[in-house]
Write a protein that holds these residues in place. Sequence first.
Motif, short mmCIF file in Angstrom:
data_model
loop_
_atom_site.label_atom_id
_atom_site.label_comp_id
_atom_site.label_asym_id
_atom_site.label_seq_id
_atom_site.Cartn_x
_atom_site.Cartn_y
_atom_site.Cartn_z
N LEU A 59 8.52 13.15 3.03
CA LEU A 59 9.65 13.22 3.96
C LEU A 59 10.66 14.28 3.53
O LEU A 59 11.31 14.91 4.38
N ALA A 60 10.79 14.48 2.22
CA ALA A 60 11.70 15.54 1.75
C ALA A 60 11.20 16.91 2.20
O ALA A 60 12.01 17.78 2.58
N GLU A 61 9.88 17.13 2.16
CA GLU A 61 9.33 18.40 2.64
C GLU A 61 9.58 18.57 4.13
O GLU A 61 9.91 19.65 4.61
N ALA A 62 9.41 17.49 4.90
CA ALA A 62 9.68 17.55 6.34
C ALA A 62 11.16 17.82 6.60
O ALA A 62 11.52 18.53 7.54
N LEU A 63 12.01 17.27 5.77
CA LEU A 63 13.45 17.51 5.90
C LEU A 63 13.78 18.97 5.66
O LEU A 63 14.58 19.59 6.38
N ARG A 68 0.81 -1.22 0.00
CA ARG A 68 0.00 0.00 0.00
C ARG A 68 0.84 1.27 0.00
O ARG A 68 0.29 2.37 0.01
N VAL A 69 2.15 1.15 0.00
CA VAL A 69 3.01 2.34 0.06
C VAL A 69 3.54 2.67 -1.33
O VAL A 69 4.08 1.80 -2.02
N ALA A 70 3.37 3.92 -1.74
CA ALA A 70 3.99 4.43 -2.96
C ALA A 70 5.26 5.16 -2.52
O ALA A 70 5.18 6.29 -2.01
N ALA A 71 6.42 4.51 -2.67
CA ALA A 71 7.66 5.03 -2.10
C ALA A 71 7.98 6.43 -2.60
O ALA A 71 8.49 7.26 -1.84
N LYS A 72 7.68 6.72 -3.86
CA LYS A 72 7.99 8.04 -4.40
C LYS A 72 7.18 9.12 -3.69
O LYS A 72 7.70 10.21 -3.40
N ARG A 73 5.90 8.82 -3.39
CA ARG A 73 5.07 9.80 -2.69
C ARG A 73 5.55 9.99 -1.25
O ARG A 73 5.61 11.11 -0.75
N VAL A 74 5.88 8.89 -0.59
CA VAL A 74 6.39 8.98 0.78
C VAL A 74 7.68 9.79 0.79
O VAL A 74 7.91 10.63 1.68
N ALA A 75 8.56 9.54 -0.17
CA ALA A 75 9.82 10.27 -0.26
C ALA A 75 9.58 11.76 -0.40
O ALA A 75 10.27 12.58 0.20
N GLY A 76 8.58 12.13 -1.21
CA GLY A 76 8.26 13.55 -1.38
C GLY A 76 7.81 14.19 -0.08
O GLY A 76 8.20 15.32 0.24
N LEU A 125 13.47 7.39 -2.10
CA LEU A 125 13.44 7.19 -0.66
C LEU A 125 14.86 7.10 -0.12
O LEU A 125 15.18 7.66 0.95
N LEU A 126 15.73 6.42 -0.83
CA LEU A 126 17.14 6.31 -0.42
C LEU A 126 17.84 7.66 -0.45
O LEU A 126 18.67 7.96 0.42
N ALA A 127 17.49 8.49 -1.43
CA ALA A 127 18.11 9.82 -1.52
C ALA A 127 17.72 10.69 -0.32
O ALA A 127 18.56 11.40 0.26
N VAL A 128 16.43 10.62 0.08
CA VAL A 128 15.99 11.37 1.26
C VAL A 128 16.67 10.82 2.51
O VAL A 128 17.12 11.58 3.38
N ALA A 129 16.78 9.51 2.58
CA ALA A 129 17.43 8.88 3.74
C ALA A 129 18.88 9.32 3.85
O ALA A 129 19.39 9.57 4.96
N GLU A 130 19.58 9.42 2.72
CA GLU A 130 20.99 9.83 2.75
C GLU A 130 21.13 11.25 3.27
O GLU A 130 22.02 11.55 4.09
N SER A 131 20.24 12.15 2.82
CA SER A 131 20.30 13.54 3.29
C SER A 131 20.05 13.62 4.78
O SER A 131 20.73 14.37 5.51
N ALA A 132 19.05 12.85 5.26
CA ALA A 132 18.74 12.87 6.69
C ALA A 132 19.88 12.25 7.50
O ALA A 132 20.26 12.77 8.56
N ALA A 133 20.45 11.15 7.00
CA ALA A 133 21.54 10.49 7.72
C ALA A 133 22.76 11.40 7.82
O ALA A 133 23.45 11.43 8.85
N ALA A 134 23.04 12.14 6.74
CA ALA A 134 24.17 13.06 6.78
C ALA A 134 23.93 14.18 7.79
O ALA A 134 24.87 14.61 8.48
N ALA A 135 22.67 14.64 7.90
CA ALA A 135 22.37 15.75 8.80
C ALA A 135 22.44 15.35 10.26
O ALA A 135 22.85 16.16 11.11
#
Length: 434
Positions: free
Chosen positions: A348-352, A338-346, A382-392
């Motif tokens: 989370l990117a806004e929250a970031l 039920r998860v659309a990873a691209k939408r979830v990534a978007g 999703l991995l790209a957002v995760a990398e930005s968050a992990a770096a921060a």
Amino acid sequence: LVDRLGEIGRQMTGTPPPALLATPATVDGHVDPARVLELLVAAERDGWQPGPVDLSQAVLRLPRTIDPDVMAGAERLVSPAGKFLATWLRGGGLPDPAVVTGEAIWHHCPQPEACTCQWPPRVRWTSSFGPLPLPVALSLTTPPLSVSPAEPLPSLPPTPPELRWSQPSPSAAALGQPAGGGRLGGSGVPGADGRSAVDVLRDEWLGAELPALTVPRGLLDMSADPDRTRGRRGHGSVTGWPTVLPGHPEIIATHVLPELLGAVGGDDRSQLAVLPILAASTGPFGPATALCVALGFSADRAPGRVFATDAFVELAVRGKLDAALVGRELASLQADGRVAAKRVAGCLAEALRAGLAAEVWAAVRELLPAALATPGAGTPDLLAVAESAAAAVHAIDDIPELTAVTARPGRNRLITEAARLSRTLTENRTPTPA
């Protein structure tokens, strides 16, 4: 709402009370405890009592913290409504439910065991909680659930005699008071013993039975049903529901969930506007609210995802967000497809971008193992957002599923983004030279 309208209609046929206890004093629906106490003091002085539904809605709208002076004042009340308020406050009010989320079977037929339709059953997400321990007795009315236009609205059961505080007592009527309104007014007409109608009524109140909390059936008890979930109820907009229980978003989220399951697919997407309202509630965050936010992250339409992102940010700003819990709900939805990873990534990117790197990492860290186990087109985002968050946040987590993806032969965007995240985590674990 149906119960309250019915009660007000009955009161309007006589002499209505001078005010309603449940009138909100704040935008989110809370009443002012001092005002409630003031009205009940006036009710005892003037010889009237609020309707049982109004009284019940008022105590359900009380804030979670009550001033000691209000509690002390409630203890001095002698009327049934006043003693009800004192008992409610003394008992701690409405407790928080222990909500459980999971899957259940939903079927189109009203009797699944004798199905005659052509639609197969579907697995749907649900949340539930058991009966809550209340400081007062409970009186249930019947809500008009799943009523089609062709069916008449079910009639509400008659109000028990001990709850009919809007009607005058026989002794009051005998003393010459107006019938049907529930107000004696002033000091009343003196009786044979020289006492006023209010004095007589106060004596009756001293021995009266304590009123019960009058609410629709199912409002405070949504038991788990593994064989059939509640379908959508067709009540229109749910954005006003949080004001019924402004301090208990988990209860409202449990009731809202069936509506959101349809809204995330594009139908009635305005229903998702309830998410920021739930986030602004004063009560604690829990699995039902987390599941609703997680569903909103995968909504078909962008406005619905904006509502979910706003709720995520609002919860974080208020210090209530358990981002890891949202991530676990996302992981469960991912396993169910039920998860659309691209939408979830978007989302989370806004929250970031809003400065919530720690919360974003906590959520995506829980989601990544499930997302990498069955990667889709949006998993690299999703991995790209995760990398930005992990770096921060300088994350140093070891994720076996990530290592497995980076070890795959060949080169594509999934492997590239996985390698970037893996490299960032490794560098964060490397001590910085002095």
